[in-house]
Write a protein that holds these residues in place. Structure first.
Motif, mmCIF file in Angstrom:
data_model
loop_
_atom_site.group_PDB
_atom_site.id
_atom_site.type_symbol
_atom_site.label_atom_id
_atom_site.label_comp_id
_atom_site.label_asym_id
_atom_site.label_seq_id
_atom_site.Cartn_x
_atom_site.Cartn_y
_atom_site.Cartn_z
ATOM 1 N N LEU A 1 0.810 -1.169 0.003
ATOM 2 C CA LEU A 1 0.095 -0.026 0.190
ATOM 3 C C LEU A 1 0.945 1.280 0.075
ATOM 4 C CD1 LEU A 1 -3.001 -0.969 2.305
ATOM 5 C CD2 LEU A 1 -2.936 -0.315 0.021
ATOM 6 N N PRO A 2 1.945 1.314 0.759
ATOM 7 C CA PRO A 2 2.822 2.449 0.760
ATOM 8 C C PRO A 2 3.394 2.935 -0.434
ATOM 9 C CG PRO A 2 3.322 1.416 2.804
ATOM 10 C CD PRO A 2 2.175 0.456 1.982
ATOM 11 N N VAL A 3 3.598 1.715 -1.292
ATOM 12 C CA VAL A 3 4.368 1.854 -2.480
ATOM 13 C C VAL A 3 3.465 2.345 -3.531
ATOM 14 C CG1 VAL A 3 5.444 0.579 -4.509
ATOM 15 C CG2 VAL A 3 6.069 0.087 -2.197
ATOM 16 N N LEU A 4 2.101 1.753 -3.459
ATOM 17 C CA LEU A 4 0.842 2.019 -4.518
ATOM 18 C C LEU A 4 0.522 3.659 -4.072
ATOM 19 C CD1 LEU A 4 -1.227 -1.107 -4.942
ATOM 20 C CD2 LEU A 4 0.777 -0.182 -6.249
ATOM 21 N N ASP A 5 0.691 3.979 -2.929
ATOM 22 C CA ASP A 5 0.317 5.360 -2.756
ATOM 23 C C ASP A 5 1.069 6.450 -2.989
ATOM 24 O OD1 ASP A 5 -2.113 5.153 -1.107
ATOM 25 O OD2 ASP A 5 -1.323 4.685 0.613
ATOM 26 N N ARG A 6 2.408 5.993 -3.093
ATOM 27 C CA ARG A 6 3.725 6.936 -3.599
ATOM 28 C C ARG A 6 3.536 7.112 -5.200
ATOM 29 N NH1 ARG A 6 8.399 10.103 -2.426
ATOM 30 N NH2 ARG A 6 9.229 10.435 -4.306
ATOM 31 N N LEU A 7 3.353 5.882 -5.854
ATOM 32 C CA LEU A 7 3.328 6.049 -7.253
ATOM 33 C C LEU A 7 2.060 6.337 -7.822
ATOM 34 C CD1 LEU A 7 5.274 2.553 -8.020
ATOM 35 C CD2 LEU A 7 6.217 4.783 -7.904
ATOM 36 N N SER A 8 0.908 6.339 -7.323
ATOM 37 C CA SER A 8 -0.257 6.752 -7.640
ATOM 38 C C SER A 8 -0.499 8.296 -7.276
ATOM 39 C CB SER A 8 -1.605 5.936 -7.164
ATOM 40 O OG SER A 8 -1.615 6.276 -5.712
ATOM 41 N N GLY A 9 0.299 8.773 -6.471
ATOM 42 C CA GLY A 9 -0.020 10.135 -6.145
ATOM 43 C C GLY A 9 -1.192 10.382 -5.151
ATOM 44 N N GLU A 10 -1.067 9.141 -4.194
ATOM 45 C CA GLU A 10 -2.155 9.077 -3.103
ATOM 46 C C GLU A 10 -3.404 9.134 -3.555
ATOM 47 O OE1 GLU A 10 -1.342 9.038 0.039
ATOM 48 O OE2 GLU A 10 0.895 9.115 -0.210
ATOM 49 N N THR A 11 -3.943 8.490 -4.888
ATOM 50 C CA THR A 11 -4.943 8.199 -5.466
ATOM 51 C C THR A 11 -5.540 6.974 -5.352
ATOM 52 O OG1 THR A 11 -4.088 8.228 -7.667
ATOM 53 C CG2 THR A 11 -4.691 10.291 -6.703
ATOM 54 N N LEU A 12 -5.177 6.171 -4.653
ATOM 55 C CA LEU A 12 -5.522 4.762 -4.706
ATOM 56 C C LEU A 12 -6.895 4.484 -4.385
ATOM 57 C CD1 LEU A 12 -3.781 1.860 -4.991
ATOM 58 C CD2 LEU A 12 -3.793 1.855 -2.453
ATOM 59 N N PRO A 13 -7.745 3.721 -5.280
ATOM 60 C CA PRO A 13 -8.946 3.529 -5.328
ATOM 61 C C PRO A 13 -9.508 3.325 -3.727
ATOM 62 C CG PRO A 13 -8.211 2.682 -7.127
ATOM 63 C CD PRO A 13 -6.953 3.078 -6.355
ATOM 64 N N THR A 14 -10.595 3.725 -2.997
ATOM 65 C CA THR A 14 -11.367 3.573 -2.017
ATOM 66 C C THR A 14 -11.288 1.852 -1.642
ATOM 67 O OG1 THR A 14 -12.384 5.583 -1.990
ATOM 68 C CG2 THR A 14 -13.207 4.029 -0.367
ATOM 69 N N SER A 15 -11.662 1.322 -2.638
ATOM 70 C CA SER A 15 -11.815 -0.245 -2.579
ATOM 71 C C SER A 15 -10.734 -0.942 -1.826
ATOM 72 C CB SER A 15 -12.376 -0.940 -3.781
ATOM 73 O OG SER A 15 -11.350 -0.684 -4.878
ATOM 74 N N TRP A 16 -9.379 -0.430 -2.077
ATOM 75 C CA TRP A 16 -8.272 -0.865 -1.513
ATOM 76 C C TRP A 16 -8.201 -0.766 0.063
ATOM 77 C CZ3 TRP A 16 -3.666 -3.759 -2.969
ATOM 78 C CH2 TRP A 16 -3.722 -4.071 -4.445
ATOM 79 N N ARG A 17 -8.858 0.304 0.565
ATOM 80 C CA ARG A 17 -8.957 0.558 1.840
ATOM 81 C C ARG A 17 -9.978 -0.198 2.909
ATOM 82 N NH1 ARG A 17 -3.996 3.454 1.672
ATOM 83 N NH2 ARG A 17 -4.283 5.097 0.142
ATOM 84 N N LEU A 18 -10.795 -0.947 2.065
ATOM 85 C CA LEU A 18 -11.884 -1.380 2.816
ATOM 86 C C LEU A 18 -11.789 -2.693 3.439
ATOM 87 C CD1 LEU A 18 -14.850 -0.686 0.267
ATOM 88 C CD2 LEU A 18 -14.046 0.816 2.464
#
Length: 277
Positions: free
Chosen positions: A260-277
């Motif tokens: 998750l921290p890697v995807l947050d970094r590369l996506s510019g903190e725009t990871l879809p909400t479904s990843w947080r559920l």
């Protein structure tokens, strides 16, 4: 190991499909936003579209509840010029025990000039006795950008399951302007737990993820991503504009904690909400 000839022979006499689904969609620019241009869903495949951003986000749903022998899932998506399209899933997908035949998932994605595609499906969970063939091909225009992740869980550690019998054939191809950019393939059959336990494969790990990031600024993320990874992960700058990450973990929980921290970094903190559920 099953030969290619045997696979072709099995395709000549396919089992009756349990579920067939197709999702076709495309994005276009309209009034400075990425919006839906075309959509067709059939069979088991559906899509939802959350609102609230300038990018177009599609949540893919396999309404059959999982994959088993004989299933056929097809996804086709196009990010039109200048658009930003994110494709994700509602939850982890599951490949269940296959009585006979293979579950097949075929995905083709096109990213046109000055467009960005985030391909962010959640985990594929392999159950004991599953048989899965997946192909993912992404065609990038010369100025297109891409963030791709493919996470896989080998069995359900929380359920005490040992993946002593399963099959997975997985292939990823990324092309740019008609030329090969990145190819990866995985082919495992039989006692997957024993194969993963080999010292040179993935000892002590039952989860993995591959991440590919294609953009002009990838080199600026290299040191930060490397610092986020555990000892079981690695990142390489394969080209000046291509970053590749391979991550192993003990289970799905540990995988997400690192991923998750890697995807947050590369996506510019725009990871879809479904990843947080």
């Amino acid at each position: 190991m099953t030969s290619l000839a045997q696979i072709d022979s099995s395709q000549a006499n396919p089992v009756q499909p349990r579920a067939v689904g197709e999702l076709l969609l495309s994005a276009k620019q309209a009034r400075g936003r990425s919006v839906l241009d075309g959509l067709r869903c059939s069979g088991a495949m559906k899509a939802l579209f959350p609102r609230g951003s300038d990018r177009l986000e599609a949540i893919m749903i396999n309404s059959s509840g999982g994959l088993t022998g004989g299933d056929r899932i097809t996804v086709r998506a196009t990010a039109g010029p200048g658009t930003h399209l994110t494709l994700t899933t509602q939850a982890a997908e599951r490949a269940y025990r296959a009585k006979d035949g293979w579950a097949r998932v075929d995905t083709r994605l096109e990213v046109q000039d000055n467009a960005r595609l985030f391909w962010l499906p959640q985990e594929m969970i392999l159950y004991r006795g599953s048989a899965l063939q997946r192909t993912l091909r992404i065609d990038l225009a010369a100025q297109a950008q891409l963030l791709m992740v493919e996470p896989v869980l080998f069995g359900r550690a929380a359920m005490g399951e040992t993946l002593d019998s399963a099959r997975i054939h997985d292939r990823i191809e990324i092309w740019r302007a008609g030329r090969p950019l990145y190819h990866d393939a995985m082919r495992l059959e039989g006692d997957l737990a024993a194969q993963l336990a080999r010292p040179a494969v993935a000892p002590g790990c039952a989860a993995m993820a591959s991440v590919v990031f294609v953009a002009p600024e990838v080199e600026t993320h290299l040191a930060a991503v490397r610092a986020l990874l555990p000892d079981t992960g690695g990142v390489s700058l394969l080209r000046p504009d291509l970053l590749a990450v391979r991550l192993l973990a003990r289970d799905g929980f540990d995988l997400r904690r690192s991923l998750l921290p890697v995807l947050d970094r590369l996506s510019g903190e725009t990871l879809p909400t479904s990843w947080r559920l």
